[in-house]
Design an enzyme around this catalytic site. Structure first.
Site, PDB file in Angstrom:
ATOM      1  N   GLU A   1       0.099  12.919   1.501  1.00  0.00           N
ATOM      2  CA  GLU A   1      -0.134  11.971   2.791  1.00  0.00           C
ATOM      3  C   GLU A   1       0.344  12.681   4.321  1.00  0.00           C
ATOM      4  O   GLU A   1       1.530  12.033   4.807  1.00  0.00           O
ATOM      5  CB  GLU A   1       0.850  10.541   2.674  1.00  0.00           C
ATOM      6  CG  GLU A   1       0.337   9.934   1.005  1.00  0.00           C
ATOM      7  CD  GLU A   1       0.868   9.216   1.094  1.00  0.00           C
ATOM      8  OE1 GLU A   1       2.078   8.438   1.529  1.00  0.00           O
ATOM      9  OE2 GLU A   1       0.600   8.677  -0.400  1.00  0.00           O
TER      10      GLU A   1
ATOM     11  N   GLU B   1       6.971   6.262  -5.498  1.00  0.00           N
ATOM     12  CA  GLU B   1       8.036   6.559  -4.644  1.00  0.00           C
ATOM     13  C   GLU B   1       9.143   5.797  -5.886  1.00  0.00           C
ATOM     14  O   GLU B   1      10.018   4.738  -5.677  1.00  0.00           O
ATOM     15  CB  GLU B   1       7.852   5.706  -3.344  1.00  0.00           C
ATOM     16  CG  GLU B   1       6.856   5.751  -2.767  1.00  0.00           C
ATOM     17  CD  GLU B   1       6.456   5.284  -1.279  1.00  0.00           C
ATOM     18  OE1 GLU B   1       7.443   3.717  -0.969  1.00  0.00           O
ATOM     19  OE2 GLU B   1       6.276   5.583  -0.512  1.00  0.00           O
TER      20      GLU B   1
HETATM   21  C1  XIL Z   1       0.387   2.677   4.441  1.00  0.00           C
HETATM   22  C2  XIL Z   1      -0.841   2.113   4.758  1.00  0.00           C
HETATM   23  O1  XIL Z   1      -0.694   3.584   5.959  1.00  0.00           O
HETATM   24  C3  XIL Z   1      -0.377   1.172   6.041  1.00  0.00           C
HETATM   25  O2  XIL Z   1      -1.467   1.012   5.947  1.00  0.00           O
HETATM   26  C4  XIL Z   1      -0.146   0.193   5.236  1.00  0.00           C
HETATM   27  O3  XIL Z   1      -0.156  -1.540   5.705  1.00  0.00           O
HETATM   28  C5  XIL Z   1       1.139  -0.093   4.184  1.00  0.00           C
HETATM   29  O4  XIL Z   1       1.176   1.625   3.805  1.00  0.00           O
HETATM   30  N1  XIL Z   1       3.570   6.167   0.913  1.00  0.00           N
HETATM   31  C6  XIL Z   1       3.117   5.268   0.705  1.00  0.00           C
HETATM   32  C7  XIL Z   1       1.265   5.298   0.968  1.00  0.00           C
HETATM   33  O5  XIL Z   1       2.052   5.809  -0.725  1.00  0.00           O
HETATM   34  O6  XIL Z   1       0.434   4.200   0.424  1.00  0.00           O
HETATM   35  C8  XIL Z   1       1.985   4.001   2.918  1.00  0.00           C
HETATM   36  O7  XIL Z   1       0.258   3.629   3.573  1.00  0.00           O
HETATM   37  C9  XIL Z   1       2.142   4.925   3.899  1.00  0.00           C
HETATM   38  C10 XIL Z   1       3.648   5.165   2.711  1.00  0.00           C
END
Ligand code: XIL
Length: 546
Positions: free
Chosen positions: A457, A350
């Site tokens: 994701e 990010e």
């Molecule tokens: C999220 C997790 O799913 C949660 O459990 C945590 O509280 C916060 O992070 N983008 C990402 C992930 O790269 O690491 C994030 O994961 C979701 C958004």
């Protein structure tokens, strides 16, 4: 305002007592000091939970990533994720400002509770500094909206300010609809309460064996994000049946791996990796450099002063980056050797912000190290992990034209600077409104740069971020099936290293609590009972369309 649990009418109390047998166990961190189990507050039919392997975890709050959706209960109450005291991981929840015994901290469980089933609840609790010992109670509340709420006092035990105490118990959830909450209160004290490692589990039907395995139908490896609760029982059955690869949802993030400078905790990560090694799954590492889930000390001088962009501070942050990444690489080499399952890493997560002139987010990494931190992170990762581990730049909403533009610009800059970036991760947190044509345009743009890429994701939200559903409508699930089919056929038509979903089944989705509570959001391929949804069939159909 909810009515205090202790003041509910006699009728409601009788209903609670008849419906619920509460099994209360109290234990301390120190096993020698185990307290006697408190007597069950009622007689009645036993509500003993099913065997562990048939249970799935519907709530797991560790407070390492903020308050995780917990809310204050009562006027003047505050709930804060704090890092001064923790039972495990980086943080715990502090409930303060209580002026009534029923004041506490609560979390929404609507959508997670299964009627007629025995649920188990566990939480570690401790009182605020200096407080006298007092009982802490875990209560499940159902608010039907139209009638009196129902309270299930699921566990109670004596807590102190010095030690963590585990409260656990089981309760049968009665038939009937309404909003569910779990809350923590001290019925006879106004002390601050600390809470950590809260879990709620419920029974789950067996995983379907009469549906195709995703790993068999897809031409690309299929992955899933997992947490500790996915590694045993039915979630593990689902994982091992359908998936080739895992990403640790949180266990490999800096805040988990190195919560305190120099104090590494590889335990949660090893739990995931051990399962991967045992079952021949590969692991996509997530993540090294991110503006979130990174403990504050990374960006502070030893005296607590925020790091600046001075030469000295830059050198310190660079050294911390190198130490962190090298410690991970050394640990992987020592523990797994040639069997190391981690084949790729999200090196920088990010980094983009199209609102900025140079397209880069003003994170603490950027503020201290400047725009070169991205290239630097890739160099450090290459040196630590070697040439065979694929290094990813991972980002969200890469289908949006402005973010696509900045992504391509950053990649070209990195390539021009000779930074060892191998691949792009498209997080793909999308919705029913996402234009699949735009997704395809971005995939083609990245391919044009000669880079590898993956979907890291995937989830497809059925509600808008500010929309509150009070159920999960079937027509949205059907539209989601169509959307997943379109997306996956765009993936299958291109050369992707893998496609990973961000969670095994709906209950496990981060979108249930982000950016606000959405208990009926259902963005994944399998439902709360781990059964295939239209989205699953969309994935199957899309995989073979390419
Ligand atoms: C999220 C997790 O799913 C949660 O459990 C945590 O509280 C916060 O992070 N983008 C990402 C992930 O790269 O690491 C994030 O994961 C979701 C958004």
């Amino acid at each position: 305002m909810r009515r205090p649990a202790l003041m509910i009418g006699a009728g409601a109390l009788v209903v609670v007592l008849v419906l619920v047998l509460v099994v209360v166990l109290v234990s301390r961190d120190d096993d020698d000091d185990r307290a006697e189990p408190a007597p069950a507050p009622t007689a009645g039919a036993s509500a003993s939970p099913p065997p562990a392997e048939a249970m799935t975890t519907v709530l797991a709050s560790g407070f390492d990533e903020g308050d995780e959706g917990w809310q204050p209960l009562g006027d003047g109450v505050a709930v804060d994720a704090v890092q001064d005291v923790t039972r495990s991981g980086a943080g715990s929840l502090l409930v303060s400002g209580r002026s009534e015994p029923w004041h506490g901290g609560a979390v929404d469980l609507s959508g997670a509770m299964a009627q007629g089933q025995v649920h188990t609840v566990s939480a570690w609790v401790r009182l605020g500094d200096g407080a006298e010992d007092a009982d802490v109670q875990l209560t499940l509340e159902r608010d039907p909206g139209t009638a009196e709420p129902l309270y299930l006092h699921v566990a109670r035990g004596t807590a102190s300010s010095g030690d963590w105490v585990q409260l656990s118990g089981s309760a049968q959830v009665p038939e009937g609809g309404g909003q569910w909450r779990l809350y923590v209160e001290t019925p006879e004290s106004l002390a601050d309460v600390r809470v950590d490692d809260v879990t709620v589990q419920r029974p789950t039907p067996a995983v379907q064996t009469d549906v195709p395995a995703l790993r068999d139908v897809a031409a690309f490896p299929v992955g899933a994000a997992v947490g500790p609760q996915d590694l045993t029982g039915r979630p593990a059955d689902l994982l091992l049946r359908h998936f080739d690869q895992v990403t640790a949802e949180n266990a490999m993030k800096p805040v988990t791996v190195q919560p305190v400078e120099g104090e590494f905790d590889f335990g949660p990560m090893d739990e995931v990796l051990d399962v991967a090694v045992e079952h021949g799954l590969t692991v996509h590492g997530h993540t090294l450099v991110w503006h979130r889930s990174t403990p504050d000390w990374f960006f502070q001088a030893p005296d607590g002063r925020p790091l600046t962009s001075s030469e000295e501070d830059r050198a310190l942050l660079r050294e911390r980056l190198r130490t962190h990444v090298t410690a991970l690489a050394d640990h992987l080499a020592e523990r797994y050797g040639d069997a190391n399952p981690v084949t790729s890493w999200d090196v920088v997560n990010e980094a983009l912000d199209p609102e900025e002139d140079d397209g880069l987010r003003r994170s603490r990494w950027y503020e201290v190290l400047g725009p070169d931190y991205v290239a630097e992170a890739f160099r450090v990762a290459r040196e630590a992990f070697g040439p065979d581990v694929v290094l990813y730049l991972n980002d969200y909403d890469t289908d949006a034209p402005d973010r696509r533009r900045e992504l391509v610009r950053l990649l070209m800059d990195l390539q021009a600077a000779g930074a060892p970036v191998d691949a792009v991760g498209h997080q793909m947190h999308v919705s029913l409104r996402t234009d699949v044509g735009r997704v395809a345009t971005t995939l083609d743009a990245v391919a044009g740069l000669g880079l590898r890429q993956a979907v890291t994701e995937l989830d497809v939200a059925v509600s808008d971020r500010d929309e509150q559903l009070d159920a999960t409508p079937q027509d949205r699930l059907d539209q989601q099936g169509d959307q997943v089919r379109e997306l996956v056929s765009a993936f299958a038509a291109r050369d992707l290293a893998f496609v990973s979903v961000w969670g095994l089944y709906d209950t496990r989705s981060w979108l249930r609590t982000w950016p606000q509570d959405r208990p009926f959001e259902a963005p994944l391929l399998f439902d709360d009972d781990l059964q295939a949804k239209p989205a699953f069939w969309g994935f199957v159909e899309g995989s073979s369309a390419g």
